[in-house]
Design an enzyme around this catalytic site. Structure first.
Site: not given
Lengths: 750, 750
Positions: B423, B627, B666, B689
């Site tokens: 990590e 906008s 789900d 994301h």
């Protein structure tokens, strides 16, 4: 349907070696020990009754009626009549008792043969002289197809054009380029004939016309004239329309030349109001042709080709225009050697609405699982074959489901009917819908069934599909009565399967071709990874190599054509409807979803062998120093895991355990998703399926492991120092996807 | 943990205006009328007993024992002791009765402080003269941290280094760049001080050190020296190690400078044997630093900084080295003005194995749904806080689950424990595992809980999470007894929630920060879109702004440090274990998965308001003519759909209908997937994301709508003519993702 069906893989052009190893023969046999999921779903008496009742409900006269109505006016994408038909479809779904039915609109970039300064698009023979204009027009191509019967008269028929052609005027010398395939341009280069700054004239056929335009531009041409050669659209001695079903010399093929699919301005995202739209002339990424492209009938082509200079072409390049010696060019022979060809093209792009209709029957047990049947609704003119034969058939499937609904039945899973707009322009309606609902489809879509052209011949059914649907398709054909058993010796044929089996050149089981692109299954498969079926009833392609059928995209593709020459009683249409009704029922109502992953794994094994042992694979090993060991391990492991999984379903799974069944079904549904690489194929970020993809050399045909095929293409002449690394990268990406697919089936999970 | 926690959004640097609108305050309140899914899962008596038994089983002395064992030797990624610990974890999971436990290995690119020609990496003060060498080394930085107690003696401790630093020797003048943030380099530019071809010296802190290296290189520096300034790692007058918990002047921070996460050679794919590996020095795409970067302790920094030329820095740039006047440079003042600084860096990259351990408890009802708890195992030295405090705590959660298993209980869903390798180098072990199983995780992962550092302070718990987990987190804190209620006035605090609530500066509910990157939740969230929690028990950051804690990544981060100064009885560790045990149980065992999409939608609404009303949004409207109307509609629609869905769960759903419950679950699981854009964020194809992403200016912190933030960054000085189009494109992509999320919840479906 923008599809000239090409069976699995690239044909046998030797220097196009990259594709050859992949051209796996049709006729694959699933093997005697293969578990057939469909058969595992033994039907209860009640289910068998529903199955039979559904087939019985399909009425040939209803389909006839549907087709007559649908083809009464031209119904081009974005035009008023196309909206009239959308409303008709929507209202029919409502009338049939569907739970919902709605028109879903996208605002997309389409293309029309606009007049500029009152002038239509033409191809002209120009002779320069001392007149005031400085030239005179010696000859001009026709601007519309003359009506040959009553049908086309006084109707709003758009003249032949190639959608998304660049507009404007170009002048130059002609070069004849056969089918304008990449290998044709290579052959011209080998002959020392450059198309740089020339106008290419080429015949329709063999590959997607948009790829012809792409290659012409890549090789430097300033314009492309496409014509329908009698060799490709007629049979010598057979009558042409209106006396027969072959293309008359005045007939011309319309069609799109978009490179790619979906709204060109919103790649990767739906063309909704909030979408970002690329500036139209900002980016080659949009796939819009950069040169004028225009179609002419053979009667016009004969004039231009007869003037040409240069050597006579080799035999394979000769077309079928009578009394013509085909020559390469460039330019015209004396006395016309000073004169030029001018393309004056006013085709222009326009932001227009495209209308899908979505009708939904909510599932009784698993409403969050979708089985989708789709057909496009837009046509280039009357569209009696493409796509209205399919629309007529699909609407009859819908009616039959509606009757069952009213009788109290309801499928286990949700059934959706999609009537797509603007398919002809590049699968636009379906693509935008798939993009808009990509997440829901990813999570919920079991399979997509596509019926574009239902009947373009009466010889045999022709299926394309992902391999997990092979058994499902074959099971359906065994249930549906043959439309014309009298054609065969007494009793030899009773079902569609019998006919198919007899007429297919394959081995034990009739063959199913692989999916490339060319109709609306492509976005389902490429954007999300939804398993898919495509289908058409076709003529005998072995003896009459016309692709897809003579009158394709011409004004003569009328109801009368179908009624008089193809399917007077609509029995073939009826059989088509029945096939889809049964496949839809099977997928939507079977407790275990009939998607067989072991068949898929075996088929991938065949593709792998063909790649490895073929010329491409040999070159990868010998010239690129690459190894197939990891891929081979992945293929073998996938087969083992898939067999174990199908055996688990057959022998171990407790089918009364609701969640265990759901888990199995989820894995069967998601298996196809394993082949979707979010990073996309090289240079094609929205083409994501690493096993099946449209060929970069012909969008209509299917490349297997396209990332490898594309990076291997013409590698001997590729000067990129990283070229072998790029091939290796694609090999690793495919190996990874195969491993993902195996993981998805592992019973102990990970 | 490679994380210096930065709370929501970018701080208040005025000219970094793009981030500012997004810096939504912590302390968000879910609202009194909000349905709490967790609360909807009313527990049966039996379930309540399990819940309580699980908490009771968590034993502080076991955690103490775990930590003592784990920290007995340094356990750097890829080194033998790290494999010893992997075997230990694997065997423990087996001993606890897990259904499977295995070491999963990836071969990845790591980096070590290798000696070259017998010489270690150093920073030197070089004076040129007439000697044979032509120079003399006037001063040299320390090559290791001297042991200050018995712990570090005779152990295989790697000297301080920055992983992935370029190696080689560079010489040049120093420029002081404060924290080496992009705004610090802009400030130097404004002062007319160029770092081109200079060696930058900068203090650790505020942002991810890899971003410091990236900016230094982008601004033209030839090397970067990082030091731990007392202002950032000590408190004036407080004792340093071994007499206290603050960093001694000889202490130095190790750490990676990789730009990005995951194995650098296999971006987007797992580092398995069959993977394609980019050539190591082929591509900047790999995120490897291009210049030498090396850390020194403050005792060495004081020497170099004391020689410097130039103006005294502004107050914000002043550190805490006693008796030093901080100056900008460039170079040294007379009499040292002819001398230079040399970095002689032998740190080198090596292909090495990284070992994850995956332990699995198979779910009893829905084995194909995974709830995952993970912690990394590798440390820079003894790692008593980072990460072994978390490892010790996680192993105790595992033991408690094992006891329940042996007592016959089993969670409804599958529970997985992940012990990650490497990590510290860039979330490598977790990233490769997520990549290898991305399809299964996409289809099956309910949530990922991350415990990196369990305890680095005793003031308050600090949570980060996706908003759908806010309620779940708060519910768990209300169940877990406070580790030290005596610290508060009589009876004021009995649970962790009470402490948190009292000590948080937020409003009605204690705040939870947003997720950027810096620990192993990031690949789960960014690659697949798995909802996630991260957590640490921390010191009071408001009064002692040390980030994350004084001894971070130094050799002095020992068991003795924890035992003597942080948590002698391991009650804070115990509370941490209990929090994770309960969250794990709640997510794995509740019939309705406790992921609240209405809370998520509301939080997105807050982000939207902050964006729109902040400086960035104003600039978009005023300067870019963009906008927010479509995005606003999408946000409002999402709120409406999410509220309706939560109300459906609370009031309408038949919770005895197995498949209806599964469908709801789900949707709750897949909600987060809606925010994953397969096309990735601009320039970051594997960061996907669109709501939460690591900031491009500091990987540790969270940008909201990062695609917009990144395209808006420094837009006034951006000369790209398409710059506003690119912002508009990102605005549309976010709007599309919000619409997808809303579609995923629609009850009538589509």
């Amino acid at each position: 349907m923008g599809n000239e069906r090409v069976f699995a893989g690239i044909g046998g052009i030797v220097f196009l070696a990259v594709g050859i190893g992949i051209g796996v023969l049709i006729g694959w046999y699933s093997g005697p020990d293969r578990v057939n999921t469909s058969m595992e779903n033994a039907l209860s008496e009640e289910e068998s009754e529903i199955q039979q009742r559904l087939l019985d409900l399909i009425d040939n006269t209803q389909i006839d009626e549907n087709l007559r109505f649908l083809t009464s006016e031209p119904h081009v994408a974005g035009r008023p009549q196309q909206y009239v038909l959308a409303e008709w479809v929507r209202d029919k779904f409502t009338e049939y008792g569907f739970d919902s039915s709605e028109i879903v609109t996208y605002n997309v970039l389409l293309s029309y043969p606009s007049e500029v300064d009152g002038e239509e698009s033409v191809v002209q023979h120009l002779v320069y002289n001392d007149t005031e204009d400085g030239y005179q027009v010696e000859y001009e191509s026709q601007t519309s197809e003359p009506p040959l019967d009553e049908t086309g008269k006084d109707k709003d028929v758009l003249p032949p054009f190639n959608a998304y052609s660049a507009n404007g005027t170009v002048e130059g010398e002609l070069v004849y380029a056969n089918y304008a395939r990449v290998e044709d341009f290579f052959a011209l280069e080998d002959l020392g004939i450059s198309v740089q700054d020339k106008i290419v004239i080429a015949r329709y056929g063999k590959i997607y016309r948009g790829d012809k335009g792409k290659f012409a531009a890549q090789f430097g041409a300033k314009g492309l004239i496409l014509f329908s050669d009698p060799a490709d659209y007629t049979v010598l001695g057979e009558p042409v329309y209106p006396d027969g079903l072959y293309l008359p010399p005045t007939g011309s093929q319309r069609g799109s030349c978009l490179d790619g699919s979906g709204d060109p301005l919103t790649p990767g995202y739906p063309a909704v109001e909030s979408a970002y739209r690329y500036p139209e002339n900002g980016s080659t990424y949009l796939g819009l042709p950069t040169i004028p492209i225009h179609p002419i009938p053979s009667v016009n082509a004969k004039y231009f080709l007869s003037l040409m200079e240069g050597d006579e072409v080799i035999e394979e390049w000769r077309g079928g225009i009578e009394g013509l010696t085909y020559k390469y060019g460039p330019g015209f022979a004396a006395p016309s050697n000073e004169s030029l060809v001018r393309m004056r093209i006013s085709t222009s792009n326009q932001r227009t609405d495209a209308w899908n209709v979505i009708g939904t029957i909510r599932g009784s047990v698993e409403p969050d699982r979708y089985v989708i049947l789709g057909n496009h609704r837009d046509a280039w003119a009357f569209g009696a074959i493409d796509p209205s034969s399919g629309t007529a058939a699909m609407m009859e499937v819908a009616r039959a489901f509606g009757v069952l609904l009213k009788e109290g039945w309801r499928p286990r899973r949700t059934v959706m009917f999609g009537s797509w707009g603007a398919e002809e322009y590049g699968l636009i309606g379906s693509n935008e819908w798939v993009e808009e609902y990509s997440k829901n489809l990813d999570n919920r879509a079991v399979a997509y069934l596509n019926i574009d052209i239902a009947v373009s011949g009466t010889y045999t059914p022709d299926f394309g599909s992902t391999p997990n649907l092979y058994n499902t398709i074959r099971a359906a054909t065994k249930l549906v009565p043959d439309p014309n058993p009298d054609e065969f010796e007494n009793g030899a044929v009773t079902t569609v399967y019998d006919r198919w089996s007899l007429r297919d050149s394959g081995e034990d089981e009739p063959g199913i071709h692989d999916l490339g692109s060319g109709s609306d299954y492509a976005p389902f498969l490429q954007v999300v990874g939804v398993s898919a079926v495509d289908y058409t009833f076709v003529h005998d392609k072995a003896t009459i190599p016309i692709s897809p059928y003579p009158m394709y995209h011409s004004v003569y593709e009328t109801y009368e054509l179908v009624k008089n020459f193809y399917d007077p009683d609509f029995y073939y249409h009826q059989a088509s409807s029945r096939l889809f009704a049964e496949m839809l029922r099977d997928l939507a109502d079977s407790k275990i979803i009939p998607l067989n992953c072991a068949v898929y794994a075996d088929r991938i094994g065949d593709f792998f062998t063909a790649l490895k042992e073929g010329e491409t694979g040999q070159k990868m090993v010998n010239d690129g120093d690459l190894s197939f060991d990891f891929m081979e391990d992945a293929v073998e492991n996938l087969k083992v895991k898939a067999d174990a999984f199908e055996n688990y379903i057959a022998n171990t799974l407790d089918k009364s355990d609701i969640l265990a069944v759901r888990e199995v079904n989820d894995r069967l549904m998601n298996f196809e998703r394993s082949f979707i690489d979010p990073l996309g194929l090289p240079g094609r970020p929205t083409i994501r399926h690493v096993v099946f993809a449209p060929s970069s050399r012909d969008s209509y045909s299917s490349d297997k492991f396209a990332g490898i095929i594309d990076t291997m293409f013409d590698i001997d002449n590729n000067t990129d120092p990283e070229k072998w690394g790029k091939v290796e990268q694609q090999l690793a990406a495919v190996t990874y996807a195969l491993a993902s697919a195996a993981h998805s089936l592992e019973l102990d999970m990970a």
